[in-house]
Design a protein around this motif. Structure first.
Motif, short mmCIF file in Angstrom:
data_model
loop_
_atom_site.label_atom_id
_atom_site.label_comp_id
_atom_site.label_asym_id
_atom_site.label_seq_id
_atom_site.Cartn_x
_atom_site.Cartn_y
_atom_site.Cartn_z
N ASP A 195 -13.35 10.77 -18.09
CA ASP A 195 -14.69 10.73 -18.67
C ASP A 195 -14.71 11.76 -19.79
O ASP A 195 -15.04 12.92 -19.58
N VAL B 235 -13.43 15.53 -16.45
CA VAL B 235 -13.54 14.85 -15.16
C VAL B 235 -12.69 13.58 -15.21
O VAL B 235 -12.73 12.83 -16.19
N ALA C 257 -13.62 11.93 -7.66
CA ALA C 257 -13.71 12.70 -8.90
C ALA C 257 -12.83 13.94 -8.80
O ALA C 257 -12.78 14.61 -7.76
N TYR C 258 -12.16 14.22 -9.90
CA TYR C 258 -11.28 15.38 -9.99
C TYR C 258 -11.60 16.13 -11.27
O TYR C 258 -11.86 15.51 -12.31
N LEU C 259 -11.57 17.45 -11.20
CA LEU C 259 -11.69 18.28 -12.40
C LEU C 259 -10.27 18.60 -12.83
O LEU C 259 -9.49 19.17 -12.06
N THR D 144 -17.28 14.49 -20.64
CA THR D 144 -17.39 15.72 -19.85
C THR D 144 -16.44 16.81 -20.35
O THR D 144 -16.45 17.91 -19.81
N LEU E 175 -11.83 10.16 -12.94
CA LEU E 175 -12.31 9.32 -11.86
C LEU E 175 -11.19 8.38 -11.43
O LEU E 175 -10.54 7.77 -12.26
N THR F 221 -10.24 18.60 -6.61
CA THR F 221 -11.20 17.61 -6.13
C THR F 221 -12.62 18.10 -6.39
O THR F 221 -12.94 19.26 -6.14
N LEU F 222 -13.46 17.20 -6.89
CA LEU F 222 -14.88 17.51 -7.10
C LEU F 222 -15.69 16.81 -6.02
O LEU F 222 -15.42 15.65 -5.69
N LYS F 223 -16.68 17.45 -5.49
CA LYS F 223 -17.60 16.84 -4.54
C LYS F 223 -18.86 16.48 -5.31
O LYS F 223 -19.55 17.36 -5.83
N LEU F 224 -19.12 15.20 -5.42
CA LEU F 224 -20.32 14.75 -6.13
C LEU F 224 -21.39 14.40 -5.11
O LEU F 224 -21.11 13.84 -4.07
N SER F 225 -22.62 14.76 -5.45
CA SER F 225 -23.71 14.45 -4.53
C SER F 225 -24.76 13.61 -5.20
O SER F 225 -24.81 13.44 -6.35
#
Length: 98
Positions: free
Chosen positions: A58, A26, A7-9, A61, A28, A94-98
């Motif tokens: 997406d 966002v 995922a990237y912002l 978002t 993907l 880069t986004l860190k998704l949890s």
């Protein structure tokens, strides 16, 4: 085929060239190393509906001016502008998704 997505912002700029409107969305991707050039290419392809199935924006978002959402008509206008190459990609983080 990989089920891993990164995922990237993405910061987009559109509208008036002197004072563009900034928006964030966002993105993907199956690729771990996206940059402004590859995301801009994907934006153009996605808007023209020729993008690969595994790379996408997406649009739900999308936020303008930090927190505002666009109406359906405004979003359609943005996607149409992107298809004509009138939307720039300013930053890809880069986004860190949890």
């Amino acid at each position: 085929m990989s089920d891993t997505f990164f995922a990237y912002l993405v910061t987009l700029a559109y509208g008036d060239k002197e004072t563009p409107t900034l928006a964030q969305v966002v993105f993907l991707s199956e690729n771990e190393a996206e940059d402004t050039r590859t995301v801009a290419r994907a934006l153009l392809q996605n808007a023209k509906q020729t993008a690969p199935e595994k790379t996408r924006f997406d649009w739900s978002t999308l936020k303008v001016h930090g927190s505002q959402s666009l109406s359906d008509d405004e979003l359609m206008g943005l996607v149409a502008a992107a298809a004509q190459g009138q939307v720039g990609v300013g930053r890809v983080s880069t986004l860190k998704l949890s």
